[in-house]
Design a protein around this motif. Structure first.
Motif, PDB file in Angstrom:
ATOM      1  N   PHE A   1      -9.014  -2.138 -15.281  1.00  0.00           N
ATOM      2  CA  PHE A   1      -8.485  -2.905 -16.290  1.00  0.00           C
ATOM      3  C   PHE A   1      -8.512  -1.642 -17.602  1.00  0.00           C
ATOM      4  O   PHE A   1      -8.558  -2.134 -18.623  1.00  0.00           O
ATOM      5  N   ASN A   2      -8.413  -0.402 -17.117  1.00  0.00           N
ATOM      6  CA  ASN A   2      -8.311   0.423 -18.240  1.00  0.00           C
ATOM      7  C   ASN A   2      -6.970   0.496 -18.951  1.00  0.00           C
ATOM      8  O   ASN A   2      -6.175  -0.347 -18.557  1.00  0.00           O
ATOM      9  N   SER A   3      -6.726   1.745 -19.624  1.00  0.00           N
ATOM     10  CA  SER A   3      -5.559   1.674 -20.420  1.00  0.00           C
ATOM     11  C   SER A   3      -4.330   2.247 -19.666  1.00  0.00           C
ATOM     12  O   SER A   3      -3.281   2.414 -20.059  1.00  0.00           O
ATOM     13  N   SER A   4      -4.517   2.776 -18.277  1.00  0.00           N
ATOM     14  CA  SER A   4      -3.351   3.266 -17.608  1.00  0.00           C
ATOM     15  C   SER A   4      -2.381   2.111 -17.433  1.00  0.00           C
ATOM     16  O   SER A   4      -2.725   1.063 -16.694  1.00  0.00           O
ATOM     17  N   SER A   5      -1.217   2.346 -17.593  1.00  0.00           N
ATOM     18  CA  SER A   5      -0.114   1.544 -17.622  1.00  0.00           C
ATOM     19  C   SER A   5       0.079   1.316 -15.748  1.00  0.00           C
ATOM     20  O   SER A   5       0.267   0.218 -15.522  1.00  0.00           O
ATOM     21  N   PHE A   6      -0.086   2.275 -15.156  1.00  0.00           N
ATOM     22  CA  PHE A   6       0.328   2.180 -13.722  1.00  0.00           C
ATOM     23  C   PHE A   6      -1.053   1.277 -13.199  1.00  0.00           C
ATOM     24  O   PHE A   6      -0.894   0.414 -12.156  1.00  0.00           O
ATOM     25  N   THR A   7      -2.125   1.317 -13.440  1.00  0.00           N
ATOM     26  CA  THR A   7      -3.178   0.629 -12.825  1.00  0.00           C
ATOM     27  C   THR A   7      -3.115  -0.898 -13.437  1.00  0.00           C
ATOM     28  O   THR A   7      -3.337  -1.691 -12.538  1.00  0.00           O
ATOM     29  N   LEU A   8      -2.644  -1.017 -14.500  1.00  0.00           N
ATOM     30  CA  LEU A   8      -2.425  -2.520 -14.774  1.00  0.00           C
ATOM     31  C   LEU A   8      -1.153  -3.061 -14.313  1.00  0.00           C
ATOM     32  O   LEU A   8      -1.353  -4.188 -13.581  1.00  0.00           O
TER      33      LEU A   8
ATOM     34  N   SER B   1       0.788  -1.284   0.044  1.00  0.00           N
ATOM     35  CA  SER B   1      -0.045  -0.064   0.117  1.00  0.00           C
ATOM     36  C   SER B   1       0.958   1.155  -0.111  1.00  0.00           C
ATOM     37  O   SER B   1       0.462   2.331  -0.680  1.00  0.00           O
ATOM     38  N   TYR B   2       1.994   1.110   0.776  1.00  0.00           N
ATOM     39  CA  TYR B   2       2.801   2.379   0.948  1.00  0.00           C
ATOM     40  C   TYR B   2       3.506   2.535  -0.611  1.00  0.00           C
ATOM     41  O   TYR B   2       3.643   3.743  -1.211  1.00  0.00           O
ATOM     42  N   LEU B   3       3.813   1.455  -1.308  1.00  0.00           N
ATOM     43  CA  LEU B   3       4.507   1.799  -2.489  1.00  0.00           C
ATOM     44  C   LEU B   3       3.441   2.262  -3.569  1.00  0.00           C
ATOM     45  O   LEU B   3       3.670   3.170  -4.450  1.00  0.00           O
ATOM     46  N   HIS B   4       2.330   1.603  -3.499  1.00  0.00           N
ATOM     47  CA  HIS B   4       1.208   1.999  -4.545  1.00  0.00           C
ATOM     48  C   HIS B   4       0.583   3.500  -4.195  1.00  0.00           C
ATOM     49  O   HIS B   4       0.622   4.441  -5.172  1.00  0.00           O
TER      50      HIS B   4
ATOM     51  N   LYS C   1      12.858  -4.863 -10.969  1.00  0.00           N
ATOM     52  CA  LYS C   1      11.870  -4.599 -12.176  1.00  0.00           C
ATOM     53  C   LYS C   1      10.732  -3.611 -11.952  1.00  0.00           C
ATOM     54  O   LYS C   1       9.648  -3.440 -12.529  1.00  0.00           O
ATOM     55  N   SER C   2      10.965  -2.824 -10.841  1.00  0.00           N
ATOM     56  CA  SER C   2       9.811  -2.009 -10.294  1.00  0.00           C
ATOM     57  C   SER C   2       9.910  -0.927 -11.425  1.00  0.00           C
ATOM     58  O   SER C   2      10.852  -0.247 -11.905  1.00  0.00           O
ATOM     59  N   LYS C   3       8.879   0.101 -11.244  1.00  0.00           N
ATOM     60  CA  LYS C   3       8.574   1.272 -11.773  1.00  0.00           C
ATOM     61  C   LYS C   3       8.058   2.441 -11.096  1.00  0.00           C
ATOM     62  O   LYS C   3       6.985   2.041 -10.413  1.00  0.00           O
ATOM     63  N   CYS C   4       8.499   3.396 -11.427  1.00  0.00           N
ATOM     64  CA  CYS C   4       7.836   4.692 -10.440  1.00  0.00           C
ATOM     65  C   CYS C   4       6.904   5.520 -11.313  1.00  0.00           C
ATOM     66  O   CYS C   4       7.469   6.027 -12.536  1.00  0.00           O
ATOM     67  N   PHE C   5       5.697   5.617 -11.112  1.00  0.00           N
ATOM     68  CA  PHE C   5       4.716   6.639 -12.022  1.00  0.00           C
ATOM     69  C   PHE C   5       4.489   7.722 -11.175  1.00  0.00           C
ATOM     70  O   PHE C   5       3.480   7.862 -10.562  1.00  0.00           O
TER      71      PHE C   5
ATOM     72  N   ASN D   1      -2.390   9.436 -11.615  1.00  0.00           N
ATOM     73  CA  ASN D   1      -3.044   9.492 -10.357  1.00  0.00           C
ATOM     74  C   ASN D   1      -3.790   8.036 -10.239  1.00  0.00           C
ATOM     75  O   ASN D   1      -3.993   7.488 -11.330  1.00  0.00           O
ATOM     76  N   ASN D   2      -4.275   7.861  -8.937  1.00  0.00           N
ATOM     77  CA  ASN D   2      -4.850   6.345  -8.675  1.00  0.00           C
ATOM     78  C   ASN D   2      -6.463   6.361  -9.581  1.00  0.00           C
ATOM     79  O   ASN D   2      -6.835   7.567  -9.655  1.00  0.00           O
ATOM     80  N   PHE D   3      -6.660   5.387  -9.879  1.00  0.00           N
ATOM     81  CA  PHE D   3      -8.044   5.142 -10.521  1.00  0.00           C
ATOM     82  C   PHE D   3      -9.056   4.496  -9.555  1.00  0.00           C
ATOM     83  O   PHE D   3      -8.566   3.593  -8.795  1.00  0.00           O
ATOM     84  N   SER D   4     -10.440   4.740  -9.809  1.00  0.00           N
ATOM     85  CA  SER D   4     -11.246   4.046  -9.203  1.00  0.00           C
ATOM     86  C   SER D   4     -11.368   2.629  -9.556  1.00  0.00           C
ATOM     87  O   SER D   4     -10.995   2.109 -10.656  1.00  0.00           O
TER      88      SER D   4
END
Length: 268
Positions: free
Chosen positions: A187-194, A139-142, A171-175, A179-182
């Protein structure tokens, strides 16, 4: 520019610009015990004059890809300041051999997988405690850092004095700017959400492994997108099954004898 100048240039600039401690290589003990490995580096247990027992992740850097991976992993380590994330001390190098090191705290109980394999049983409260700690770190990372781990499994989760420490950000990525999505757009197109959903999938598999005391087939080598594609099909199928079930009221599962701390679970 010779090799020494090249190494000094990118390494020193990176260290200075990001305020990262450059630990003199001479202060790290040459006697080391190998405790893990990954795509880009080998992890050793050793000691250091400044910090005592430490873990060092050794990188052999000979091209731009390895430099970029080292920088990415160090940046994420340097951002993370949480008790459920392995503590980052600094970096070091042996420039002549093109060996570079991420210096971290040492987790004396090893990986979560090793920790589980050495125990014949574990009560529900202890399992809930470990899962809660993993969730706190994730949760902290996200939510605080906008970082997706992308390689979360019981070999990349460490245990120190019985407590969880999430590790290995190769292998981690920082975005930072996403913004966070509901949840209805999960499953939308946001790479962070995926990538975020992929971490949650991995958390579920970790819970399964922790419950079963055995290694699970958690698709460590598959890409996040493949995992998500398969999981969406499974989620749809389970949703159909759950929609036909009659759920009883939530039953509390108490964490303490005084019944002041608890979670809810479904009683089917």
């Amino acid at each position: 520019m010779d090799l020494m100048d090249f190494n000094k240039s990118w390494y020193d600039n990176f260290s200075i610009e990001n305020g990262i401690l450059d630990i003199p290589y001479e202060q790290i003990n040459k006697e080391r015990t190998r405790i893990g490995f990954g795509k880009y580096g080998i992890v050793y247990k050793t000691t250091c004059n400044l910090f005592g027992d430490i873990a060092v992740k050794e990188f052999y850097i000979n091209d731009q890809e390895y430099i970029e991976n080292f920088i990415n992993e160090v940046r994420i380590h340097n951002l993370a300041r949480h008790k459920r994330i392995i503590q980052f001390y600094g970096i070091s190098r042996d420039a002549e051999k093109k060996l570079y090191y991420i210096v971290m705290e040492y987790a004396n109980h090893g990986t979560l997988r090793d920790f589980l394999s050495k125990r014949n049983s574990m009560d529900l409260k202890e399992r809930i405690r470990l899962v809660t700690q993993i969730s706190e770190g994730l949760s902290y990372l996200h939510n605080k850092l906008n970082i997706s781990h992308q390689d979360l499994h019981t070999k990349n989760i460490l245990v120190k004095n019985g407590n969880i420490k999430i590790s290995d950000f190769g292998k981690s990525k920082c975005f930072k700017h996403i913004n966070n999505f509901s949840s209805n757009k999960i499953f939308n197109s946001s790479s962070f959400t995926l990538y975020k959903v992929s971490d949650i999938h991995s958390l579920g598999v970790i819970i399964l492994e922790l419950s079963n005391y055995r290694k699970t087939l958690h698709k460590e080598q598959l890409s996040s997108k493949i995992c998500l594609k398969e999981d969406r099909l499974e989620i749809r199928e389970k949703s159909r099954m759950i929609s036909n079930l009659q759920l009883k009221p939530l039953e509390p599962v108490y964490l303490n004898n005084d019944k002041k701390s608890y979670i809810y679970s479904y009683d089917f």
